[in-house]
Scaffold this motif. Sequence first.
Motif, PDB file in Angstrom:
ATOM      1  N   ALA A   1       0.693   0.886  -9.512  1.00 17.16           N
ATOM      2  CA  ALA A   1       1.832   2.198  -9.987  1.00 17.16           C
ATOM      3  C   ALA A   1       1.845   1.568 -10.791  1.00 17.16           C
ATOM      4  CB  ALA A   1       2.480   2.093  -8.667  1.00 17.16           C
ATOM      5  N   ASN A   2       2.541   3.357 -12.154  1.00 19.54           N
ATOM      6  CA  ASN A   2       3.292   3.213 -12.845  1.00 19.54           C
ATOM      7  C   ASN A   2       4.891   3.180 -12.897  1.00 19.54           C
ATOM      8  OD1 ASN A   2       1.908   2.881 -15.557  1.00 19.54           O
ATOM      9  ND2 ASN A   2       1.071   4.468 -15.331  1.00 19.54           N
TER      10      ASN A   2
ATOM     11  N   VAL B   1       2.900   0.069   6.887  1.00 12.07           N
ATOM     12  CA  VAL B   1       2.894   0.831   5.357  1.00 12.07           C
ATOM     13  C   VAL B   1       4.342  -0.201   4.128  1.00 12.07           C
ATOM     14  CG1 VAL B   1       2.746   2.692   3.837  1.00 12.07           C
ATOM     15  CG2 VAL B   1       1.607   1.631   5.304  1.00 12.07           C
ATOM     16  N   ARG B   2       4.484  -0.281   3.317  1.00 13.63           N
ATOM     17  CA  ARG B   2       5.520  -0.399   2.454  1.00 13.63           C
ATOM     18  C   ARG B   2       5.329   0.257   1.265  1.00 13.63           C
ATOM     19  NH1 ARG B   2       8.282  -6.095   1.839  1.00 13.63           N
ATOM     20  NH2 ARG B   2      10.127  -5.132   1.032  1.00 13.63           N
ATOM     21  N   ARG B   3       5.862   0.828   0.641  1.00 18.12           N
ATOM     22  CA  ARG B   3       5.848   1.991  -0.153  1.00 18.12           C
ATOM     23  C   ARG B   3       6.613   1.497  -1.361  1.00 18.12           C
ATOM     24  NH1 ARG B   3       3.685   6.401   0.955  1.00 18.12           N
ATOM     25  NH2 ARG B   3       4.366   7.422   3.079  1.00 18.12           N
ATOM     26  N   SER B   4       5.609   1.113  -2.743  1.00 19.43           N
ATOM     27  CA  SER B   4       6.069   0.312  -4.099  1.00 19.43           C
ATOM     28  C   SER B   4       7.450   0.298  -4.384  1.00 19.43           C
ATOM     29  CB  SER B   4       4.959   1.343  -4.870  1.00 19.43           C
ATOM     30  OG  SER B   4       3.844   0.888  -4.250  1.00 19.43           O
ATOM     31  N   GLU B   5       8.040   1.656  -4.215  1.00 18.37           N
ATOM     32  CA  GLU B   5       9.228   1.363  -4.600  1.00 18.37           C
ATOM     33  C   GLU B   5      10.405   0.362  -3.483  1.00 18.37           C
ATOM     34  OE1 GLU B   5      12.896   4.620  -5.030  1.00 18.37           O
ATOM     35  OE2 GLU B   5      11.341   5.100  -4.440  1.00 18.37           O
ATOM     36  N   GLN B   6      10.276   0.511  -2.005  1.00 19.06           N
ATOM     37  CA  GLN B   6      10.451   0.263  -1.309  1.00 19.06           C
ATOM     38  C   GLN B   6      10.304  -2.216  -1.931  1.00 19.06           C
ATOM     39  OE1 GLN B   6       8.622   1.146   2.495  1.00 19.06           O
ATOM     40  NE2 GLN B   6       9.927   1.827   2.580  1.00 19.06           N
ATOM     41  N   VAL B   7       9.465  -2.133  -2.603  1.00 18.13           N
ATOM     42  CA  VAL B   7       8.926  -3.742  -2.361  1.00 18.13           C
ATOM     43  C   VAL B   7       9.694  -3.599  -4.580  1.00 18.13           C
ATOM     44  CG1 VAL B   7       7.830  -5.303  -3.477  1.00 18.13           C
ATOM     45  CG2 VAL B   7       6.707  -3.880  -1.524  1.00 18.13           C
ATOM     46  N   LEU B   8      10.136  -2.659  -5.035  1.00 18.58           N
ATOM     47  CA  LEU B   8       9.789  -3.010  -6.366  1.00 18.58           C
ATOM     48  C   LEU B   8      11.697  -2.993  -6.413  1.00 18.58           C
ATOM     49  CD1 LEU B   8       9.462  -2.895  -9.067  1.00 18.58           C
ATOM     50  CD2 LEU B   8       9.569  -0.614  -9.468  1.00 18.58           C
ATOM     51  N   LEU B   9      12.026  -2.151  -5.524  1.00 22.52           N
ATOM     52  CA  LEU B   9      14.045  -2.293  -5.512  1.00 22.52           C
ATOM     53  C   LEU B   9      13.722  -4.066  -4.765  1.00 22.52           C
ATOM     54  CD1 LEU B   9      14.449   1.582  -3.693  1.00 22.52           C
ATOM     55  CD2 LEU B   9      14.996   0.326  -6.209  1.00 22.52           C
ATOM     56  N   ASP B  10      13.317  -4.462  -3.541  1.00 21.92           N
ATOM     57  CA  ASP B  10      13.135  -5.839  -3.110  1.00 21.92           C
ATOM     58  C   ASP B  10      13.472  -7.043  -4.750  1.00 21.92           C
ATOM     59  OD1 ASP B  10      14.008  -4.941  -1.032  1.00 21.92           O
ATOM     60  OD2 ASP B  10      11.588  -5.508   0.070  1.00 21.92           O
TER      61      ASP B  10
ATOM     62  N   TRP C   1       0.980  -0.880  -0.294  1.00 20.32           N
ATOM     63  CA  TRP C   1      -0.063  -0.187  -0.161  1.00 20.32           C
ATOM     64  C   TRP C   1       0.580   1.149  -0.358  1.00 20.32           C
ATOM     65  CZ3 TRP C   1      -5.064   1.915  -0.285  1.00 20.32           C
ATOM     66  CH2 TRP C   1      -5.324   2.538   0.242  1.00 20.32           C
ATOM     67  N   THR C   2       0.463   2.023  -0.714  1.00 22.22           N
ATOM     68  CA  THR C   2       1.512   3.393  -0.764  1.00 22.22           C
ATOM     69  C   THR C   2       0.447   4.651  -0.566  1.00 22.22           C
ATOM     70  OG1 THR C   2       3.253   2.988  -2.639  1.00 22.22           O
ATOM     71  CG2 THR C   2       2.386   5.406  -2.161  1.00 22.22           C
ATOM     72  N   GLY C   3       0.467   5.372   0.604  1.00 21.30           N
ATOM     73  CA  GLY C   3      -0.916   6.423   0.691  1.00 21.30           C
ATOM     74  C   GLY C   3      -0.571   6.263   2.125  1.00 21.30           C
ATOM     75  N   PRO C   4      -1.952   7.219   2.476  1.00 19.27           N
ATOM     76  CA  PRO C   4      -2.023   7.622   3.828  1.00 19.27           C
ATOM     77  C   PRO C   4      -1.809   6.094   4.600  1.00 19.27           C
ATOM     78  CG  PRO C   4      -3.869   8.622   2.020  1.00 19.27           C
ATOM     79  CD  PRO C   4      -3.561   7.845   1.366  1.00 19.27           C
ATOM     80  N   ASP C   5      -1.221   6.245   5.988  1.00 14.01           N
ATOM     81  CA  ASP C   5      -0.791   5.283   6.756  1.00 14.01           C
ATOM     82  C   ASP C   5      -2.713   5.115   7.435  1.00 14.01           C
ATOM     83  OD1 ASP C   5      -0.363   3.449   8.504  1.00 14.01           O
ATOM     84  OD2 ASP C   5       1.609   4.189   8.821  1.00 14.01           O
TER      85      ASP C   5
ATOM     86  N   ASP D   1       5.701   6.321  -4.576  1.00 19.46           N
ATOM     87  CA  ASP D   1       5.755   7.350  -3.133  1.00 19.46           C
ATOM     88  C   ASP D   1       5.197   7.943  -2.918  1.00 19.46           C
ATOM     89  OD1 ASP D   1       7.996   7.304  -1.247  1.00 19.46           O
ATOM     90  OD2 ASP D   1       7.870   9.549  -1.800  1.00 19.46           O
ATOM     91  N   ARG D   2       3.918   8.706  -3.727  1.00 27.56           N
ATOM     92  CA  ARG D   2       3.125   9.527  -3.059  1.00 27.56           C
ATOM     93  C   ARG D   2       1.288   9.505  -3.848  1.00 27.56           C
ATOM     94  NH1 ARG D   2       6.624  13.128  -5.647  1.00 27.56           N
ATOM     95  NH2 ARG D   2       5.317  13.320  -7.033  1.00 27.56           N
ATOM     96  N   ASN D   3       1.463   8.340  -4.350  1.00 32.03           N
ATOM     97  CA  ASN D   3       0.041   8.380  -4.805  1.00 32.03           C
ATOM     98  C   ASN D   3      -0.737   7.213  -3.874  1.00 32.03           C
ATOM     99  OD1 ASN D   3       0.314  10.178  -7.147  1.00 32.03           O
ATOM    100  ND2 ASN D   3       0.485   7.992  -8.747  1.00 32.03           N
ATOM    101  N   ILE D   4      -1.923   7.646  -3.525  1.00 33.52           N
ATOM    102  CA  ILE D   4      -2.321   5.838  -3.374  1.00 33.52           C
ATOM    103  C   ILE D   4      -2.394   4.941  -4.497  1.00 33.52           C
ATOM    104  CG2 ILE D   4      -4.631   5.045  -2.598  1.00 33.52           C
ATOM    105  CD1 ILE D   4      -5.574   7.929  -1.306  1.00 33.52           C
ATOM    106  N   GLU D   5      -1.726   3.550  -4.112  1.00 30.22           N
ATOM    107  CA  GLU D   5      -1.724   3.002  -5.138  1.00 30.22           C
ATOM    108  C   GLU D   5      -1.497   1.643  -4.425  1.00 30.22           C
ATOM    109  OE1 GLU D   5      -0.809   3.306  -8.700  1.00 30.22           O
ATOM    110  OE2 GLU D   5      -1.070   5.360  -8.161  1.00 30.22           O
ATOM    111  N   MET D   6      -1.921   0.347  -4.871  1.00 30.20           N
ATOM    112  CA  MET D   6      -1.663  -0.501  -4.072  1.00 30.20           C
ATOM    113  C   MET D   6      -1.253  -2.059  -5.183  1.00 30.20           C
ATOM    114  SD  MET D   6      -5.447  -2.615  -2.977  1.00 30.20           S
ATOM    115  CE  MET D   6      -6.077  -1.443  -1.266  1.00 30.20           C
ATOM    116  N   GLY D   7      -1.079  -2.679  -4.183  1.00 29.35           N
ATOM    117  CA  GLY D   7      -0.600  -3.953  -5.011  1.00 29.35           C
ATOM    118  C   GLY D   7      -0.125  -4.985  -4.285  1.00 29.35           C
ATOM    119  N   ILE D   8       0.360  -6.190  -5.004  1.00 31.11           N
ATOM    120  CA  ILE D   8       0.192  -7.393  -4.145  1.00 31.11           C
ATOM    121  C   ILE D   8       2.082  -7.453  -4.671  1.00 31.11           C
ATOM    122  CG2 ILE D   8      -0.499  -9.688  -4.143  1.00 31.11           C
ATOM    123  CD1 ILE D   8      -2.089  -8.460  -2.536  1.00 31.11           C
ATOM    124  N   ASN D   9       2.241  -8.204  -3.475  1.00 33.50           N
ATOM    125  CA  ASN D   9       3.619  -8.823  -3.639  1.00 33.50           C
ATOM    126  C   ASN D   9       3.771 -10.054  -3.731  1.00 33.50           C
ATOM    127  OD1 ASN D   9       6.700  -8.731  -3.747  1.00 33.50           O
ATOM    128  ND2 ASN D   9       7.179  -8.477  -1.420  1.00 33.50           N
ATOM    129  N   ILE D  10       4.379 -11.237  -4.359  1.00 32.09           N
ATOM    130  CA  ILE D  10       4.543 -12.600  -4.028  1.00 32.09           C
ATOM    131  C   ILE D  10       5.800 -13.333  -4.230  1.00 32.09           C
ATOM    132  CG2 ILE D  10       2.976 -14.772  -5.032  1.00 32.09           C
ATOM    133  CD1 ILE D  10       1.359 -12.620  -6.445  1.00 32.09           C
TER     134      ILE D  10
END
Length: 381
Positions: free
Chosen positions: A213-214, A102-111, A92-96, A221-230
């Motif tokens: 997230a694009n 909360v793990r920002r989308s960028e953090q997961v993508l970098l992982d 989830w990227t957005g308000p906590d 880092d700022r938008n409300i975005e949602m995803g799944i890390n598998i």
Amino acid sequence: MDDLLLYIYDVVKDQHFDKIKSLSKKIKVTESMDSFVLKGFFNAEASNDALNSLLSAWKNSTCTSEELAALILGASYASSKQREHESTELVWTGPDSNLFPVRRSEQVLLDIINSAKETLFIVSFVLVNIPNVEQALKQAIARGVQVRMLLESEDKESSSVFLKTLERLHTNIPNIQLYIWPRENREKYQSGFARVHAKCAVADRRGAFITSANLTEAALDRNIEMGINIEGGSIPADICSQLNSMINSKEIFPYTSSVFVNKNIPELTDKNTINLDDASKALEEGEPVRIEFENQKTGCKDVRKFIKCDSNEGKPKAGTLVIISFDGKLYLGNYRWNKQQNITDGQQYYLVTVKGFGPTEKIKISEDEWLDFVPLAMEVI
């Protein structure tokens, strides 16, 4: 009993086995009527809500302390073994909201990028300069990872976003393999054509991140975005198989300047493709014509299909790719217009802007001429 099992599952599904072992021991020595002492066992609010629901259901059941302790322990063991094969994490990227970490989308993508040992495939609509991500991609290639990326290469306004991305990546990460989905392979519809809209990253057929997230700074880092890390399971491998299948079937292509044009259409041959300079005469017959022109932004020839505009139907809508013949010169690009007025004499006129495949050009058309003005031809999609 089914309700009780459901509440047990809700409690154990996201917890480490050791944590549930500790809870099981406490349940075993606690009577259902005294279960309030177990409230607040977890640190997370959502986990405690699930536990409270279980404790309430326990009071209304015939399940003993020993039985519930055994059930919760067995469910946790089975769940933990399942997670060894596949684990999922909501990103989830957005308000906590404090409901879950909360793990920002960028953090997961970098992982995902940093975990890749052999292969990495990323799909996104765009990749706007994100130094951390591009540095991670460069490091992945340096350690021997095959890095491939599918981006949207077409734009209704023929903007230079993709071309600027190409230039940057080929300079900064020269060994990255970019793929495109040629327009001629896409399903067409009245207002345009199909787009690359998926956003995912998959590494080594073992880890995948599927997200809304694009690859832009705002989205990651700022938008409300949602995803799944598998991690693990069949889904990462299935994603790889799907992408590889699109490559093998030639639905998507490795980027080269010769692919980034519409010359793969079977009926596009030299005998029925004409040069832009000869367009006026060829379009007189009223049939669609394939016209070749110099695309200054790709540095190579491009081919699009046009049909002569019918003055009885009015002007094509703003943003349409058109050919304009005005004052003995041909203009090709997406056109728009706005009404303006001379400061000196107060005369009104229309300023037509044409852009897309070269420098932006502007045409000044008087108010009287505008009444009868229509482009010579418009693109047929």
